[in-house]
Design an enzyme around this catalytic site. Structure first.
Site, PDB file in Angstrom:
ATOM      1  CB  THR A 229      -0.900   0.031   1.241  1.00  0.00           C
ATOM      2  OG1 THR A 229      -0.075   0.011   2.419  1.00  0.00           O
ATOM      3  CG2 THR A 229      -1.860  -1.149   1.262  1.00  0.00           C
ATOM      4  CB  ALA A 230       4.494   1.658   0.338  1.00  0.00           C
ATOM      5  NE  ARG A 231       3.325   7.467  -3.237  1.00  0.00           N
ATOM      6  CZ  ARG A 231       2.262   7.575  -2.455  1.00  0.00           C
ATOM      7  NH1 ARG A 231       1.603   6.491  -2.098  1.00  0.00           N
ATOM      8  NH2 ARG A 231       1.857   8.749  -2.020  1.00  0.00           N
ATOM      9  CG  ASP A 255      -4.342   0.549  -2.792  1.00  0.00           C
ATOM     10  OD1 ASP A 255      -5.415   0.354  -3.398  1.00  0.00           O
ATOM     11  OD2 ASP A 255      -4.053   1.630  -2.239  1.00  0.00           O
ATOM     12  CD  GLU A 260      -0.859   4.288  -8.652  1.00  0.00           C
ATOM     13  OE1 GLU A 260      -1.396   5.374  -8.336  1.00  0.00           O
ATOM     14  OE2 GLU A 260      -0.384   3.519  -7.810  1.00  0.00           O
ATOM     15  CG  HIS A 281      -3.012   4.959  -5.026  1.00  0.00           C
ATOM     16  ND1 HIS A 281      -1.839   5.349  -5.609  1.00  0.00           N
ATOM     17  CD2 HIS A 281      -2.903   5.326  -3.721  1.00  0.00           C
ATOM     18  CE1 HIS A 281      -1.054   5.937  -4.718  1.00  0.00           C
ATOM     19  NE2 HIS A 281      -1.683   5.931  -3.555  1.00  0.00           N
ATOM     20  CB  ILE A 282      -8.967   2.554  -3.198  1.00  0.00           C
ATOM     21  CG1 ILE A 282     -10.240   3.298  -2.815  1.00  0.00           C
ATOM     22  CG2 ILE A 282      -9.042   1.070  -2.846  1.00  0.00           C
ATOM     23  CD1 ILE A 282     -10.392   4.621  -3.502  1.00  0.00           C
TER      24      ILE A 282
END
Length: 306
Positions: A229-231, A255, A260, A281-282
């Site tokens: 969930t970082a980058r 995520d 993106e 990315h949520i």
């Protein structure tokens, strides 16, 4: 229409937008991020720009905004903002630190629970087709397993507390942290070797770019679960897909992605990959966190413009 003082280029809670508009002429269009020429045209008189992670605040964009005083970031990651260029122009950068941390921590735990249960949460189509794959859906429990955290900042600490409440032991690697009560701080190699669930909580830097390549993934347990969930860019997506297809990992949840939104080429990497959860990315965006983040940034922007 009068020229805007505040420009909001990505989605923001309506109540927070209304607060901005009560104080300053505000232009809000959550699709503006996809129209960079229109965005630049609106910045001629803007004193504040509010973005999420997709708007690229580059030196060129800043050059189109000579009156800009503050960039409000609806989130915490700053890799889409040229911090050096902002500093050179005297533009303050105000992220929403802590406002979405609980949402990300809950995402990590929920993804881990699903992936540890194996095919149980991926069996819907089998059942719709008349199947009953109980044996194939047998998974693993969270209690008694090890959660590994790469990076041990605020979000990781909140994730650790939730995991411990579910009976997990927690190990972490963070060179900037010397002690952590109830958490075993270990080397990166030990983290990879010990974690049943490994969650990433580091920024994208020269050091972390491509950190989880085929070699690093190969040092993880063959049934381990990886959650990012970082980058995007920290995980080599092609290497991860290959590891999952070969059964060298138990599952993964992504995520964030190197590109993106995904395009046809990047999406093709994940086609027919088993035990994989992809989300747009949520992780840090819930109804509640969106309100908190938006209100925090509205406050920050108005404070800078006062």
């Amino acid at each position: 229409m009068p020229q805007p003082v505040v420009v909001v280029s990505e989605f923001m809670a309506e109540a927070a937008v209304a607060r901005l508009a009560q104080s300053r002429q505000t232009f809000y269009d959550p699709t503006l991020v996809d129209r960079p020429a229109d965005l630049q045209a609106l910045l001629g008189t803007a004193e504040a720009l509010v973005v999420r992670n997709r708007t690229q605040v580059t030196s060129d964009l800043l050059a189109a905004a000579p009156a800009l005083r503050v960039v409000g970031r609806l989130g915490v990651g700053l890799d889409n903002i040229d911090l050096a260029a902002c500093e050179a122009r005297g533009v303050a950068v105000r992220p929403a630190r802590g406002a979405n941390a609980d949402a990300v921590a809950e995402y990590v735990i929920s993804a881990a629970l699903q992936l540890l249960r194996g095919r149980a949460f991926f069996a819907t189509e089998d059942l719709r087709a008349g199947g009953w794959p109980r044996a194939a859906c047998q998974g693993r429990e969270m209690a008694g397993r090890s959660l590994g955290l790469l990076g041990f900042g605020d979000i990781a600490r909140r994730t650790a507390r939730r995991a411990q409440a579910l009976g997990m032991t927690v190990v972490a690697h963070d060179p900037l942290v010397e002690t952590a009560e109830g958490v075993d701080l270990v080397s990166l190699d030990a983290l990879l070797e010990r974690a049943d669930v490994l969650s990433l909580h580091v920024p994208l830097t020269e050091t972390t770019q491509g950190l989880f390549d085929a070699a690093a993934l190969g040092r993880m347990k063959p049934d381990a679960v990886l959650i990012n969930t970082a980058r995007g860019g920290i995980v080599d997506e092609a290497a991860l897909a290959a590891a999952l297809k070969a059964g060298h990992l138990g599952g993964a949840a992504l995520d964030v992605f190197a590109k993106e939104p995904l395009d046809e080429t990047s999406a093709a990497v994940f086609r027919d990959v088993p035990n994989l959860i992809l989300t747009p990315h949520i992780a840090g965006v819930t109804e509640e966190s969106n309100e908190r983040v938006s209100e925090m940034i509205a406050d920050s922007v108005l404070e800078e413009l006062a």
